[in-house]
Design an enzyme around this catalytic site. Structure first.
Site, PDB file in Angstrom:
ATOM      1  N   HIS A   1       1.307  -1.374  -0.414  1.00 17.04           N
ATOM      2  CA  HIS A   1      -0.282   0.568   0.039  1.00 17.04           C
ATOM      3  C   HIS A   1       1.063   1.244  -0.214  1.00 17.04           C
ATOM      4  O   HIS A   1       0.258   2.392   0.490  1.00 17.04           O
ATOM      5  CB  HIS A   1      -0.975   0.667   1.502  1.00 17.04           C
ATOM      6  CG  HIS A   1      -1.587  -1.151   1.194  1.00 17.04           C
ATOM      7  ND1 HIS A   1      -2.607  -1.445   0.699  1.00 17.04           N
ATOM      8  CD2 HIS A   1      -1.439  -2.152   2.050  1.00 17.04           C
ATOM      9  CE1 HIS A   1      -3.303  -2.609   1.187  1.00 17.04           C
ATOM     10  NE2 HIS A   1      -2.426  -3.467   1.959  1.00 17.04           N
TER      11      HIS A   1
ATOM     12  N   LYS B   1      15.544  22.182 -12.847  1.00 17.08           N
ATOM     13  CA  LYS B   1      14.583  21.059 -13.110  1.00 17.08           C
ATOM     14  C   LYS B   1      15.780  19.425 -13.671  1.00 17.08           C
ATOM     15  O   LYS B   1      16.582  20.010 -14.610  1.00 17.08           O
ATOM     16  CB  LYS B   1      13.163  21.275 -13.585  1.00 17.08           C
ATOM     17  CG  LYS B   1      11.928  21.439 -13.069  1.00 17.08           C
ATOM     18  CD  LYS B   1      11.812  20.951 -11.998  1.00 17.08           C
ATOM     19  CE  LYS B   1      11.248  19.637 -11.543  1.00 17.08           C
ATOM     20  NZ  LYS B   1       9.495  19.693 -12.489  1.00 17.08           N
TER      21      LYS B   1
ATOM     22  N   SER C   1      13.431  21.989 -17.917  1.00 14.67           N
ATOM     23  CA  SER C   1      12.631  22.692 -17.871  1.00 14.67           C
ATOM     24  C   SER C   1      13.264  24.018 -18.339  1.00 14.67           C
ATOM     25  O   SER C   1      13.792  24.077 -18.220  1.00 14.67           O
ATOM     26  CB  SER C   1      12.538  22.768 -16.566  1.00 14.67           C
ATOM     27  OG  SER C   1      11.181  23.662 -16.727  1.00 14.67           O
TER      28      SER C   1
ATOM     29  N   GLU D   1       9.144   8.090 -17.882  1.00 17.56           N
ATOM     30  CA  GLU D   1       7.683   8.382 -17.913  1.00 17.56           C
ATOM     31  C   GLU D   1       7.265   7.759 -19.536  1.00 17.56           C
ATOM     32  O   GLU D   1       6.186   7.290 -19.560  1.00 17.56           O
ATOM     33  CB  GLU D   1       7.174  10.109 -18.426  1.00 17.56           C
ATOM     34  CG  GLU D   1       7.557   9.929 -16.388  1.00 17.56           C
ATOM     35  CD  GLU D   1       8.137  11.482 -16.895  1.00 17.56           C
ATOM     36  OE1 GLU D   1       7.401  13.095 -17.249  1.00 17.56           O
ATOM     37  OE2 GLU D   1       8.291  12.390 -15.314  1.00 17.56           O
TER      38      GLU D   1
END
Ligand code: ARG
Length: 463
Positions: free
Chosen positions: A162, A289, A283, A296
């Site tokens: 979890h 960043k 970025s 992804e």
């Protein structure tokens, strides 16, 4: 529309008008299926060799056809072949060119054969070689996962359920879980070959043929175990496409799951793993960043592979027997899934080479969440003759007490512990040691260091 060397449409003697340009455009699968040219030529060569052996065509015709086909193969390999969408697909382009090279005798190549059995034969041969390439790329993934695991046998981290700290594990044990999955993926791909391994060639359009062909001979030549049993089933069947797409989906799902963990663990809330600059992007506006874009990208690709599986299932749903043009899309779908998976596996190999564990952060997180509570309960069972359920309740009391005191379990004194369980001695304190906790799970498949090392050796040996 297909034409022979006299520029006559093959079906021009029956269909008088030219196909509409729009239909030519959408009906042509050439851009997609030209990828099957090698398989198509191998199939045609096996076919004419069989026709000759069965005395259906002469030695001279057989040789002429094989000569022409070999020439075509070279032309295509050397980018010298003039593809023409007017001739619908790769099969018709090759046949048309055969007429140009050897003349009218090219007309024998399609005897006792149809594009319906031809295309499935080609595609089945293609799936076999695609499976090989995928499995050898998965082998590379496994090898690189083992490399990372080897460096992290004693790296302690939380095992989650979890997404809450559950029990301490070795990071290598986590990685080895994926070795199991990728190994199953390989087997899954291989298992498909068993069902697929029947030769479609010779079922012709849908009925078989009155010519005395030998389908066992072409099966042997093309590396199939045996001929298919039922001609109608054969030209309608795309189960092997579904099986392949399912295997691709499962493998891409595994990649998607591991990168999801890596994305979370790389986030600023966790910082459990570091990504090298090779696999991050910046970025355009936030100068600080370093984003895990590549991970992804991999996670997203499972969307494409699942979509392809569902496209094919949907095409087949309710499709009467036997061949329909609907089936033509199978190749675009299967090629796309294959390419996406091969790319994903290769990118994932780069990811594995460019990540490292942040051991300090992993340990720090493992120290939270009373992660050794189960070890304490087990200790009570082993050392103070309690049932597990009683030990569980005692441990819960100790956890509640620690929570109230805002202490970790290893910060409790023996005196405090004894208030809840008077039988406890100094010995208990070692169960709170995280490395000890990981290494104590010696049951087969558990996270002890010795188990992990054994598994690494086992998979290192596997080809
Ligand atoms: N290009 C076609 C396909 O891939 C080949 C089979 C054509 N058969 C037919 N009856 N039109 O499906």
């Amino acid at each position: 529309m297909t034409k022979n060397k006299n520029n006559q449409a093959i079906w021009g003697s029956r269909i008088k008008a030219n196909t509409s340009t729009l239909f030519q455009k959408v009906g042509s699968s050439l851009d997609i299926d030209k990828r099957l040219y090698k398989e198509d030529i191998a199939g045609s060569i096996a076919h004419v060799e069989m026709l000759f052996k069965q005395k259906i065509i002469s030695f001279k015709i057989k040789n002429k056809i094989i000569y022409g086909l070999n020439k075509i193969e070279k032309e295509i390999s050397n980018n010298k072949f003039e593809f023409n969408k007017k001739y619908e697909d790769i099969h018709m382009n090759i046949e048309n060119r055969l007429f140009q090279i050897i003349g009218e005798e090219a007309g024998y190549v399609h005897l006792a054969r149809s594009r319906n059995d031809q295309v499935i034969t080609d595609l089945k041969i293609w799936v076999k070689s695609a499976t090989k390439e995928i499995n050898s790329t998965i082998n590379e993934v496994i090898k690189n996962t083992l490399n990372l695991a080897e460096k992290n046998v004693k790296t302690v981290m939380p095992g989650f359920t979890h997404l809450k700290n559950a029990q301490a594990v070795s990071f290598a044990h986590y990685l080895m879980a994926y070795v199991e999955m990728f190994n199953r993926d390989k087997k899954r791909f291989l298992n498909n070959l068993d069902n697929l391994n029947e030769n479609p060639l010779g079922v012709v359009a849908l009925t078989g043929t009155s010519f005395n062909i030998d389908r066992n001979y072409t099966s042997k030549k093309l590396g199939f175990r045996k001929p298919t049993n039922n001609s109608i089933d054969t030209v309608s069947d795309r189960d092997f496409v579904l099986d392949f797409l399912y295997c691709v989906s499962v493998c891409s799902m595994h990649i998607s799951r591991i990168v999801e963990d890596l994305i979370i663990w790389n986030s600023d809330g966790y910082k459990l793993i570091n990504l090298s600059d090779k696999i991050v992007t910046g970025s355009s506006v936030m100068p600080q960043k370093k984003n895990p874009d590549l991970l992804e990208y991999l996670r997203g690709k499972s969307g494409t592979t699942y979509g392809n599986l569902f496209s094919m299932l949907t095409i087949l749903k309710g499709l009467p027997l036997s061949y329909f043009k609907d089936l033509q899309d199978d190749k675009e779908i299967i090629f796309k899934s294959n390419d996406v998976l091969i790319d994903s596996l290769k990118i994932f190999i780069e990811v594995l080479k460019n990540i490292s564990s942040n051991k300090y952060k992993m340990l720090e997180l493992t120290e939270q969440g009373y992660i050794t509570a189960t070890d304490l309960a087990d200790y009570l069972v082993k050392n103070h003759s309690m049932s597990f359920r009683l030990a569980y309740r005692k441990t819960a009391e100790i956890v509640n007490f620690a929570e109230k005191k805002k202490k970790r379990l290893n910060e409790l004194t023996l005196e405090e512990l004894k208030k809840i369980e008077p039988k406890l001695t100094n010995n208990v304190l070692k169960v709170f040691d995280l490395e000890n906790s990981v290494n104590s799970k010696i049951s087969y498949g558990g996270t002890s260091f010795a188990n992990i090392k054994k598994m690494i050796v086992k998979y290192r040996k596997q080809k």
